[in-house]
Design a protein around this motif. Structure first.
Motif, PDB file in Angstrom:
ATOM      1  N   THR A 226      -3.798   6.892   1.600  1.00  0.00           N
ATOM      2  CA  THR A 226      -3.812   5.526   1.065  1.00  0.00           C
ATOM      3  C   THR A 226      -2.749   5.281   0.003  1.00  0.00           C
ATOM      4  OG1 THR A 226      -5.600   6.176  -0.434  1.00  0.00           O
ATOM      5  CG2 THR A 226      -6.236   5.022   1.568  1.00  0.00           C
ATOM      6  N   GLY A 227      -1.902   6.268  -0.252  1.00  0.00           N
ATOM      7  CA  GLY A 227      -0.774   6.056  -1.161  1.00  0.00           C
ATOM      8  C   GLY A 227      -1.206   5.752  -2.578  1.00  0.00           C
ATOM      9  N   GLN A 228      -0.445   4.863  -3.249  1.00  0.00           N
ATOM     10  CA  GLN A 228      -0.693   4.564  -4.651  1.00  0.00           C
ATOM     11  C   GLN A 228      -2.094   4.003  -4.894  1.00  0.00           C
ATOM     12  OE1 GLN A 228       0.872   5.103  -7.499  1.00  0.00           O
ATOM     13  NE2 GLN A 228       2.480   6.234  -6.469  1.00  0.00           N
ATOM     14  N   ASP A 229      -2.671   3.359  -3.883  1.00  0.00           N
ATOM     15  CA  ASP A 229      -4.033   2.827  -4.037  1.00  0.00           C
ATOM     16  C   ASP A 229      -5.019   3.933  -4.386  1.00  0.00           C
ATOM     17  OD1 ASP A 229      -3.402   0.229  -3.645  1.00  0.00           O
ATOM     18  OD2 ASP A 229      -3.987   0.143  -1.535  1.00  0.00           O
ATOM     19  N   ALA A 230      -4.759   5.128  -3.880  1.00  0.00           N
ATOM     20  CA  ALA A 230      -5.652   6.262  -4.147  1.00  0.00           C
ATOM     21  C   ALA A 230      -5.750   6.525  -5.643  1.00  0.00           C
ATOM     22  CB  ALA A 230      -5.135   7.512  -3.431  1.00  0.00           C
TER      23      ALA A 230
END
Length: 447
Positions: A226-230
């Motif tokens: 989930t990239g930066q959302d993680a």
């Protein structure tokens, strides 16, 4: 391998400096600029990158490097140390309650893989820690989640506590712990409903469960893809629930993965476990030092050994060693060994754990075709029992029949027979070297 893109980029960057007898300040600046770009492209949080690069630069230009005999290698050690520190320095072990059961709450967004991860964790606790876990179905908003957990319980032969969808998750969790005490279960894993960290009502529900059952661990399950959302999710869940650790899922996927490296730095909470595949035995304890070594192409021998010990039966290993020593190793044994190696995971991942494998001639950028392995198995399975026991009896007509039966060519059959013969000779040499070493059997299956 996890963090594949980042690993390739970092390895090519540090390769330029590794063999240098002298390292200038300019060399360090150029390397850290490349490392910075690699980390940012891999989705590592920009604040985390800035702090990491400053620490690497400060240490790499310091006396410990400049005055050492091998400054190039010292710079790499600095990078490895700082990458390890970024991910948590050392392995963070799972809690054990003073009085059983130890209670673990699994929280996170919808679709992060909480239910499957709960099953994987229960399986790991039983197999690797010799514990008796119980799974608890507290996702009352998604009936399919209860069915999914019950299905996992059947597959694992593991108890699942459920009260359907009419009772509150707080009541279900409380009653589950009472039953676990009665049945002497030493771990309770509570699978909660997925929720957005901005949904105040559902976040309050997690607070209520936590207040009621006082869990020993609150694990945030995070999808590494989930990239930066993680990072944002981890930060928010931690602020609201004070999590004790993170479980990363889909770390085997085609992901830049860098966001996962940021979670420990941003939340201050350790990564406890990592999901390395879809199967129920593909959850591993997270070791920051081993992961840093793998990312930098230095291998991960300890994990490789642990995988081998899990996959290889001790009695079978001793029997196999005897066959190797006496040259009575057959194609039946070969098939068995192949099966055990494949149980350890994808061959490319195993190869990445061998230090320096990427630099070895013939192994650089190797792409292991799993179909080819299947062809080998098909060839052996197309042999008669006698042919497997005595491959020397092979003649042209037998080879043709085997090729037809396995959907391969005669040349492929010939190649396998030749490789098998060479392998037997190599095994003979290796086991002869082991003679006289009391109690030291062959620890790895060979192919």
């Amino acid at each position: 391998m996890a963090f594949e893109g980042l690993a390739e980029r970092l390895q090519s960057t540090i390769k330029k400096i590794t063999g240098k007898g002298k390292v200038s300040e300019q060399d360090v600046k150029e390397m850290t600029r490349e490392v910075r770009l690699a980390l940012l492209e891999a989705d590592v949080n920009f604040r985390v990158v800035k702090d990491l690069i400053n620490r690497i630069k400060e240490r790499a230009i310091g006396q410990e490097v400049m005055e050492s005999l091998t400054p190039g290698q010292q710079v790499i050690k600095v990078v490895q140390d700082e990458l390890t520190n970024l991910m948590g320095k050392e392995q963070s072990r799972i809690a054990v309650a003073d009085r059983p059961p130890t209670v673990i709450m699994m929280v996170g967004l919808q679709g992060a893989g909480k239910t499957t991860t709960s099953g994987k964790l229960a399986n790991l606790l039983r197999k690797s820690y010799n514990r008796t876990p119980m799974l608890v179905a507290c996702d009352i908003y998604r009936p399919a989640a209860i069915n999914q957990l019950q299905t996992l319980g059947k597959q694992l032969d593991m108890p699942v506590f459920s009260m359907g969808t009419d009772e509150s998750p707080v009541t279900i969790a409380k009653n589950a712990i009472e039953q676990a005490k009665e049945n002497h279960q030493d771990y309770v894993i509570i699978d909660t409903a997925g929720r957005l960290h901005v949904d105040q009502d559902l976040m309050q529900e997690l607070h209520d469960i936590k207040t009621e059952v006082k869990p020993d661990e609150v694990f945030l399950v995070v999808d590494a893809m989930t990239g930066q959302d993680a990072v944002n999710v981890a930060e928010s869940f931690n602020e609201q629930l004070d999590i004790t650790g993170v479980v990363l899922t889909k770390l085997d996927g085609d992901t830049r993965g860098g966001a996962a490296l940021s979670i420990k730095a941003v939340t201050g909470k350790p990564i406890k476990f990592a999901g390395m595949g879809e199967k129920l035995d593909e959850l591993e304890a997270f070791h920051p030092d081993r992961m840093a070594s793998r990312i930098l192409g230095m291998g991960d021998v300890l994990t490789l050994i642990e995988k081998a010990q899990t996959a290889v039966d001790e009695k079978q290993a001793k029997a196999m060693e005897e066959k190797m020593r006496t040259m009575s190793f057959t194609f039946d044994d070969f098939l068995e060994q192949m099966g055990q190696v494949r149980k350890m995971g994808p061959l490319e991942d195993l190869l990445s754990m061998i230090p320096g494998a990427g630099k070895m001639k013939g192994l650089k950028n190797v792409q292991i075709d799993e179909k080819q392995i299947s062809h080998i198995e098909a060839i052996v399975q197309s042999m008669t029992k006698e042919e497997r026991q005595q491959p020397e009896m092979m003649n042209a007509s037998r080879k043709k029949r085997i090729a037809n039966g396995s959907g391969t060519s005669v040349s492929q059959v010939n190649r396998l027979l030749k490789q098998f013969d060479e392998m037997k000779k190599m095994m003979k040499q290796m086991t002869n070297m082991q003679k006289g070493k009391k109690g030291k059997g062959m620890k790895f299956p060979f192919m």
